[in-house]
Design a protein around this motif. Sequence first.
Motif, PDB file in Angstrom:
ATOM      1  N   CYS A 132     -11.406  -6.972   6.384  1.00 39.26           N
ATOM      2  CA  CYS A 132     -11.429  -7.556   5.229  1.00 39.26           C
ATOM      3  C   CYS A 132     -10.325  -6.570   4.283  1.00 39.26           C
ATOM      4  CB  CYS A 132     -12.591  -7.565   4.044  1.00 39.26           C
ATOM      5  SG  CYS A 132     -12.289  -8.163   2.746  1.00 39.26           S
ATOM      6  N   LYS A 133      -9.303  -7.216   3.632  1.00 34.20           N
ATOM      7  CA  LYS A 133      -8.263  -6.553   3.085  1.00 34.20           C
ATOM      8  C   LYS A 133      -8.673  -6.618   1.476  1.00 34.20           C
ATOM      9  CE  LYS A 133      -4.325  -6.517   6.276  1.00 34.20           C
ATOM     10  NZ  LYS A 133      -4.582  -7.341   7.077  1.00 34.20           N
ATOM     11  N   THR A 134      -8.465  -5.533   0.796  1.00 32.37           N
ATOM     12  CA  THR A 134      -8.540  -5.661  -0.797  1.00 32.37           C
ATOM     13  C   THR A 134      -7.792  -4.645  -1.259  1.00 32.37           C
ATOM     14  OG1 THR A 134     -10.409  -5.402  -2.226  1.00 32.37           O
ATOM     15  CG2 THR A 134     -10.352  -3.653  -0.240  1.00 32.37           C
ATOM     16  N   VAL A 135      -7.877  -4.716  -2.597  1.00 30.95           N
ATOM     17  CA  VAL A 135      -6.949  -3.702  -3.735  1.00 30.95           C
ATOM     18  C   VAL A 135      -7.837  -2.549  -4.019  1.00 30.95           C
ATOM     19  CG1 VAL A 135      -5.898  -3.334  -5.729  1.00 30.95           C
ATOM     20  CG2 VAL A 135      -5.924  -5.488  -4.558  1.00 30.95           C
ATOM     21  N   MET A 136      -7.498  -1.247  -3.642  1.00 32.62           N
ATOM     22  CA  MET A 136      -8.383   0.003  -3.863  1.00 32.62           C
ATOM     23  C   MET A 136      -7.572   0.932  -4.123  1.00 32.62           C
ATOM     24  SD  MET A 136      -8.455   1.228   0.321  1.00 32.62           S
ATOM     25  CE  MET A 136      -8.242  -0.426   1.040  1.00 32.62           C
ATOM     26  N   TYR A 159       0.763  -1.255  -0.097  1.00 31.75           N
ATOM     27  CA  TYR A 159       0.050  -0.099  -0.040  1.00 31.75           C
ATOM     28  C   TYR A 159       0.830   1.281  -0.086  1.00 31.75           C
ATOM     29  CZ  TYR A 159      -3.981   2.721   1.060  1.00 31.75           C
ATOM     30  OH  TYR A 159      -5.448   3.599   1.215  1.00 31.75           O
ATOM     31  N   VAL A 160       0.383   2.238  -0.879  1.00 30.26           N
ATOM     32  CA  VAL A 160       1.204   3.583  -0.684  1.00 30.26           C
ATOM     33  C   VAL A 160       0.118   4.859  -0.511  1.00 30.26           C
ATOM     34  CG1 VAL A 160       2.470   5.090  -2.221  1.00 30.26           C
ATOM     35  CG2 VAL A 160       2.621   2.408  -2.603  1.00 30.26           C
ATOM     36  N   GLU A 161       0.676   5.777   0.476  1.00 32.52           N
ATOM     37  CA  GLU A 161      -0.320   6.936   0.569  1.00 32.52           C
ATOM     38  C   GLU A 161       0.421   8.086   0.239  1.00 32.52           C
ATOM     39  OE1 GLU A 161      -2.795   6.520   4.473  1.00 32.52           O
ATOM     40  OE2 GLU A 161      -1.154   5.094   4.735  1.00 32.52           O
ATOM     41  N   TRP A 162      -0.126   9.025  -0.521  1.00 37.49           N
ATOM     42  CA  TRP A 162       0.740  10.299  -0.696  1.00 37.49           C
ATOM     43  C   TRP A 162      -0.529  11.340  -1.020  1.00 37.49           C
ATOM     44  CZ3 TRP A 162       1.108  12.764  -5.745  1.00 37.49           C
ATOM     45  CH2 TRP A 162       1.852  13.870  -5.472  1.00 37.49           C
ATOM     46  N   TRP A 163      -0.260  12.457  -0.262  1.00 33.00           N
ATOM     47  CA  TRP A 163      -1.174  13.473  -0.714  1.00 33.00           C
ATOM     48  C   TRP A 163      -2.490  13.232   0.096  1.00 33.00           C
ATOM     49  CZ3 TRP A 163      -5.086  14.826  -4.514  1.00 33.00           C
ATOM     50  CH2 TRP A 163      -5.440  16.272  -4.352  1.00 33.00           C
ATOM     51  N   ARG A 164      -3.506  12.900  -0.683  1.00 40.87           N
ATOM     52  CA  ARG A 164      -4.856  12.667  -0.136  1.00 40.87           C
ATOM     53  C   ARG A 164      -5.089  11.270  -0.889  1.00 40.87           C
ATOM     54  NH1 ARG A 164      -7.522  16.808   2.518  1.00 40.87           N
ATOM     55  NH2 ARG A 164      -6.382  18.851   2.253  1.00 40.87           N
ATOM     56  N   LEU A 165      -4.337  10.610  -1.568  1.00 41.51           N
ATOM     57  CA  LEU A 165      -4.633   9.458  -1.960  1.00 41.51           C
ATOM     58  C   LEU A 165      -4.029   8.140  -1.448  1.00 41.51           C
ATOM     59  CD1 LEU A 165      -3.775  10.453  -5.769  1.00 41.51           C
ATOM     60  CD2 LEU A 165      -5.812  10.157  -4.930  1.00 41.51           C
ATOM     61  N   GLY A 166      -4.828   6.919  -1.651  1.00 37.63           N
ATOM     62  CA  GLY A 166      -4.172   5.849  -1.098  1.00 37.63           C
ATOM     63  C   GLY A 166      -4.369   4.678  -2.156  1.00 37.63           C
ATOM     64  N   ILE A 167      -3.401   4.033  -2.565  1.00 38.86           N
ATOM     65  CA  ILE A 167      -3.533   3.137  -3.687  1.00 38.86           C
ATOM     66  C   ILE A 167      -2.670   1.867  -3.052  1.00 38.86           C
ATOM     67  CG2 ILE A 167      -3.009   2.507  -6.034  1.00 38.86           C
ATOM     68  CD1 ILE A 167      -2.645   5.389  -6.597  1.00 38.86           C
ATOM     69  N   GLY A 168      -3.429   0.402  -3.286  1.00 40.83           N
ATOM     70  CA  GLY A 168      -2.848  -0.928  -3.045  1.00 40.83           C
ATOM     71  C   GLY A 168      -3.691  -1.778  -2.341  1.00 40.83           C
ATOM     72  N   TYR A 169      -3.191  -2.454  -1.650  1.00 44.24           N
ATOM     73  CA  TYR A 169      -3.734  -3.710  -0.915  1.00 44.24           C
ATOM     74  C   TYR A 169      -3.745  -3.338   0.450  1.00 44.24           C
ATOM     75  CZ  TYR A 169      -4.789  -8.420   0.601  1.00 44.24           C
ATOM     76  OH  TYR A 169      -5.236  -9.307   1.399  1.00 44.24           O
ATOM     77  N   SER A 170      -5.085  -3.089   1.287  1.00 45.78           N
ATOM     78  CA  SER A 170      -5.061  -2.841   2.631  1.00 45.78           C
ATOM     79  C   SER A 170      -6.073  -3.147   2.889  1.00 45.78           C
ATOM     80  CB  SER A 170      -4.402  -1.363   2.834  1.00 45.78           C
ATOM     81  OG  SER A 170      -4.273  -1.096   4.380  1.00 45.78           O
ATOM     82  N   TRP A 171      -6.482  -2.559   4.247  1.00 43.12           N
ATOM     83  CA  TRP A 171      -7.993  -2.843   4.816  1.00 43.12           C
ATOM     84  C   TRP A 171      -9.002  -2.005   4.093  1.00 43.12           C
ATOM     85  CZ3 TRP A 171      -8.391  -6.363   8.242  1.00 43.12           C
ATOM     86  CH2 TRP A 171      -7.478  -6.798   9.224  1.00 43.12           C
ATOM     87  N   SER A 172     -10.078  -2.623   3.739  1.00 46.18           N
ATOM     88  CA  SER A 172     -11.278  -1.929   3.093  1.00 46.18           C
ATOM     89  C   SER A 172     -11.543  -0.764   3.935  1.00 46.18           C
ATOM     90  CB  SER A 172     -12.522  -2.775   3.185  1.00 46.18           C
ATOM     91  OG  SER A 172     -13.794  -2.066   2.696  1.00 46.18           O
ATOM     92  N   GLN A 173     -12.249   0.444   3.236  1.00 49.73           N
ATOM     93  CA  GLN A 173     -12.618   1.610   3.938  1.00 49.73           C
ATOM     94  C   GLN A 173     -13.867   1.151   4.833  1.00 49.73           C
ATOM     95  OE1 GLN A 173     -10.862   4.488   4.279  1.00 49.73           O
ATOM     96  NE2 GLN A 173      -9.372   3.291   2.917  1.00 49.73           N
TER      97      GLN A 173
END
Length: 398
Positions: free
Chosen positions: A154-158, A118-132
């Motif tokens: 549940c973890k997922t790609v988002m 998972y990668v977070e930058w600015w206000r974005l999050g991309i990759g595999y982590s916990w569902s929102q």
Amino acid sequence: MQKISILVVFIVWSLSAQAQDQDKPLLEIYGQAMTDVGFDFNQMNPDYYDVMRPTQLPAYKNQYGTDGNIYFSVRQSMLGLRSYYPTRYGELKAKFAFDLFGVGVNAGQTTFHMLYAYVEWWRLGIGYSWSQFCDFDAFPDIIEYWGPTGMSLCKTVMVSFSPLQGKNRLTVAIERPGATADQGKYSDRIELSDVKPKFAWPDFTAEFRMTRQWGYAELAGVLRIIKWEDQGNEPYDLSGQAIGYGFNLSTNVNLGKKNVFKGQVIAGQAIQNLMNDAPTDIGIENDPGNPDAPVKGVPLPLISFSSYLNHQWSSKFSTALGYSAIFTGNSDGQKDNAFRQGHYASANLLYYPVRNLTAGLEVQWIRRVNYNDGWTADATKIQVSFRYSFSLPILKSR
């Protein structure tokens, strides 16, 4: 090789992105070595011998052999990398981690199991982590791996976007869709053999959290479209679709300096695969008045909760005590021994003799209630765990 390639690409991408700045990045390796020893007074699906899952209790007498088994496990051991890098638009954070708890085709094995990419930058999050839709901060301080059955975990790609950050946080996301289908009594009928799922839309999720001195409160939601198509090889047309939706209200409340209440309430339909331990999203319902499709798929409803108290006795000892449950609706085409209710309760005493080292004793109990045959199954387990956690910077910023 594919998993190794993912790890290599992740590290190269992270470091190349960080190299654009004159300051050195911070790269950190972290993880834990953990050993669990337990005695299960009852019986459990052997693929999940070291966790407590009501759905994996026997659906009929002696389905999984005999009662009373001891086990040893290191599957909670994990290893990860974290990278932090300041930019003019905020900190760039990347995380990759795995543990040894085999699931899916690797169920029951001690093997690679990805936790984060998972990668977070600015206000974005991309990759595999916990569902929102999930709130892992509501997970109690327990040593059992799987945790309360009534939680959404549940973890997922988002791909997520957070227009609000800080004390009031708002995040919206599109997530990888997924659903299960319980074909129940008709699972051996050839008419269903050519029905295939179709996921034309992502899951849409959102969460809003307000944080205050007393703790926080969070409300999350999910909306999904589940479709299945008949391939046309049999006489009946069993194509269909369902709308899945759910709401998750969760909180942490500080009760003085030594107590934290962690709670969660969830309601919805066709969101079982977002839950920590639940059966299928779609069930089979009889439709005898329809000659073209005498059965049809319907979304299954659910309601659940989790309620735990974390108490800090001193700097050396703590306790977590609580109860959780999930209640699912059933359709009339499901088997009589289909899962209907799951219950989970536990209490522990954790000891912290030195920094980063934890020893714990925990008593756990779960129950399964079937749909329509009067069957219930219980399991009680005593678990002793030893955990050493570590975090080591391997590349420091100036």
